[in-house]
Design an enzyme around this catalytic site. Structure first.
Site: not given
Ligand code: GLC
Length: 643
Positions: A136, A179, A247, A279, A321, A391, A515
């Site tokens: 990711d 995570h 995750q 995050d 975030e 993102d 992305r």
């Protein structure tokens, strides 16, 4: 308020320090212990709080003692100037270290480039060791204490942060705290049957609880990771996985998890990280019957984590975030009892979404209404303003806001998706649909800023006029975020109008996640072209560097002055006022391809009758009809003329 802790407990740890240093530690504890205690007490039972506090005091004292002299000096400097990050001189840049410059050492070699642009804040995307294979984009961390091997070592990171600091650039790093990768040691231990570590996660033996939670949970990646739970054979249970199946969400209801992250935060602080990007923080607390985002416990825990950081390493600040709805978003900068006690920075997602929406609609009515409705944030905090990041863009446009200006929220969101994927008649934007969700109709959009303003298409068609118009659009949006207040952050490549990465899907593990289309490698040859006037690189770079320069030399843009969106006079022009003690600063942004008027009579009441446009350096020009006319996609920054 609870009594302060017993400093005797850490007398041994602090034993070798000077009396002044010990005094400093005690003063900091006095200052931030109440925040710590209140935060923990709001979440954990009293006995656990007591035990956790004792461990945290020891942890903070050890980190304080071991702080490198240069960083300890920075701590003092920041304590003397706690609003350092609010300065109008702050300008950020965000990139993947490898895609920007190969390695951490490579980044060090590009400091001159960043300085040329005027950068004072560098966010390097995940740099800690991720799991192998799809991670990711690095957000599946396998070890928080190791740097990604291909980027370098923790020593390289320490060196880079010092080199950046020496040039006035603060290093920003991610702390992925919702995570870990399923290959992280905690997850491995849990899988091996260790009960202590099983409790670090949310594991359920059958579908009973997961099904109950799912009734109110949205899906973050409906395409490639549907659902929020993943079956694991070794655990013999369903583990909570909000994002990808690899995750694993950690269980913040377990005080040991809090302790682990406090320790990791201080470790990152010791490497010279000055801003920690928290995050996906919105997801860190789960409550049955809710969407498990933005729960009150998230803010209590952030307050306690921040208190630990303030005590041991106050040079470090937090950035939330949280890509959430406006009313939830402002909570991350502290509302009510958390006022000014949680994150110092947060992404202004609403401004980002509405900037794009206004540009597409050629109308500011909805954006002006929504941005005006945002509750004020504490004067000690600042927004991160941005147009693009790594993102996708989710069209977080509120149905109520849309209805208030006579629009249908669903239709407007669909319009934004259509427009930026080039489906809307007349649009040359080149975005891609990311994660179409049939249940909600949401179509998020990937794509770089240049592609979204139509620059890719114009350049490819060899259309000089359209190329200039697209550059103007991108500079307009950047003028908006640079003139808002807060820290504007440029996404790598926007400064040279970098196109989408045509080869994004070719790289192993990327094909499913578009992305990557806006996460290209930095083509340094193209960056070099900024030196040749007339090239797209040169026009973008010099245009952006000019706005940055103007921003940095103006005293009006410090973040403690809020941005107010005024009533519109023309539906195409967004008026943003900052009432600085030195005088008003009025930003006017023409979101249309036509000349648009701003009535000069409105300037008098703002103390701007005799004003100058900082961006052009010229006094305002009032036409015979009493209007100031703005060129297509132009921006002006009006301030009182100095006499
Ligand atoms: C954040 C990151 C995003 C990632 C997610 C899960 O939202 O910006 O890239 O997928 O967290 O860590």
């Amino acid at each position: 308020m609870r009594d302060l802790p017993n400093f005797l407990a850490v007398a041994d740890v602090l034993g070798d320090l000077t009396p002044e240093q010990r005094d400093m530690f005690e003063l900091r504890v006095e200052q931030w212990w109440p925040d710590l205690h209140e935060g923990l007490a709001a979440v954990y039972p009293p006995r656990e709080v007591e035990d956790l506090e004792a461990r945290l005091l020891f942890l903070a004292a050890t980190a304080f003692r071991d702080r490198e002299p240069e960083l300890a000096r920075l701590d003092t400097k920041r304590l003397l100037d706690p609003g350092w990050f609010q300065s109008g001189k702050m300008v950020g840049y965000a990139c993947y270290a490898d895609r920007f410059a190969g390695t951490l050492e490579g980044v060090e070699q590009q400091i001159a480039y960043l300085k040329e642009l005027g950068i004072t804040y560098l966010h390097l995307m995940p740099i800690l060791k991720p799991r192998a294979g799809d991670s990711d984009g690095g957000y599946a961390v396998a070890d928080y204490r190791q740097v990604r091997a291909d980027l370098g070592t923790t020593e390289d990171l320490r060196r880079l942060s010092a080199a950046l600091r020496a040039e006035g650039i603060s290093l920003v790093a991610d702390l992925v705290l919702n995570h870990v990768a399923k290959e992280h040691a905690w997850a491995e231990a849990a899988r091996a049957g260790d009960e202590k570590y099983r409790d670090y996660f949310y594991v359920f033996p059958d579908r009973y609880m997961p099904d109950a939670f799912e009734r109110t949970l949205p899906e973050v990646f409906p395409d490639f990771a549907p659902g929020n739970f993943t079956w694991d054979d070794d655990l013999s249970g369903w583990v909570w996985t909000t994002f990808n199946s690899f995750q694993w969400d950690v269980n913040w209801a377990n005080p040991d998890v809090f302790y682990e992250y406090a320790d990791i935060i201080l470790f990152l602080g010791s490497l010279g990280v000055e801003v920690l990007r928290l995050d996906a923080i919105a997801f860190t607390w789960k409550t049955m019957g809710t969407n498990c985002q933005n729960q009150p416990q998230v803010h209590a825990l952030t307050q306690a984590l921040r208190a630990v950081a303030r005590i041991a390493a106050p040079a470090m600040i937090f950035k939330a975030e949280a890509i959430v709805a406006p009313a939830d978003l402002v909570q991350y900068l502290g509302q009510g009892k958390h006022y000014g006690k949680v994150s110092d920075l947060a992404y202004h997602n609403s401004l980002m979404v509405h900037a794009w929406s206004m540009l597409a609609a050629k109308d500011v009515t909805l954006g002006a209404h929504a941005l005006r409705g945002l509750p004020p944030v504490p004067a000690s905090t600042a927004w991160i303003t941005y147009l693009r990041c790594h993102d996708d863009i989710g069209w977080a446009i509120d149905d109520g806001d849309a209805a208030a200006v006579g629009l249908n929220g669903y239709q407007h969101r669909a319009f934004c998706s259509d427009y930026f994927t080039g489906q809307f008649p007349g649009s040359t934007a080149r975005g891609h649909v990311f994660q179409y969700n049939p249940a909600t109709g949401d179509r998020r959009v990937s794509g770089g800023a240049a592609a979204l303003v139509g620059l890719d298409a114009a350049v490819e068609a060899g259309d000089r006029v359209a190329t200039q118009q697209a550059i103007d659009r991108l500079l307009l949006l950047y003028a908006l975020i640079l003139g808002w207040g807060g820290i504007p952050v440029i996404w790598m490549g926007d400064e040279i109008g970098l196109p989408n990465d045509a080869m994004w899907a070719q790289e192993p593990g990327h094909a499913d996640d578009n992305r990557w289309v806006h996460r290209p490698r930095m083509p340094w040859g193209r960056a070099e072209a900024r030196r040749y006037p007339g090239t797209v690189s040169a026009r973008m770079f010099s245009g952006l560097a000019h706005i940055i320069d103007v921003r940095k030399s103006s005293p009006y843009l410090d973040a403690w002055v809020p941005a107010e969106v005024l009533d519109e006079s023309d539906p195409g022009v967004l008026p943003v006022l900052r009432r600085h003690p030195l005088g008003s600063f009025l930003g006017l942004y023409n979101m249309t391809p036509q000349w648009r008027p701003w009535p000069s009579w409105r300037l008098g009441g703002l103390g701007l009758w005799d004003s100058v446009d900082l961006l052009s350096g010229r006094p305002i020009n009032v036409a015979d009809d009493g209007n100031v006319w703005l060129a297509p996609h132009a921006s002006v920054w009006l301030v009182p003329r100095e006499r």
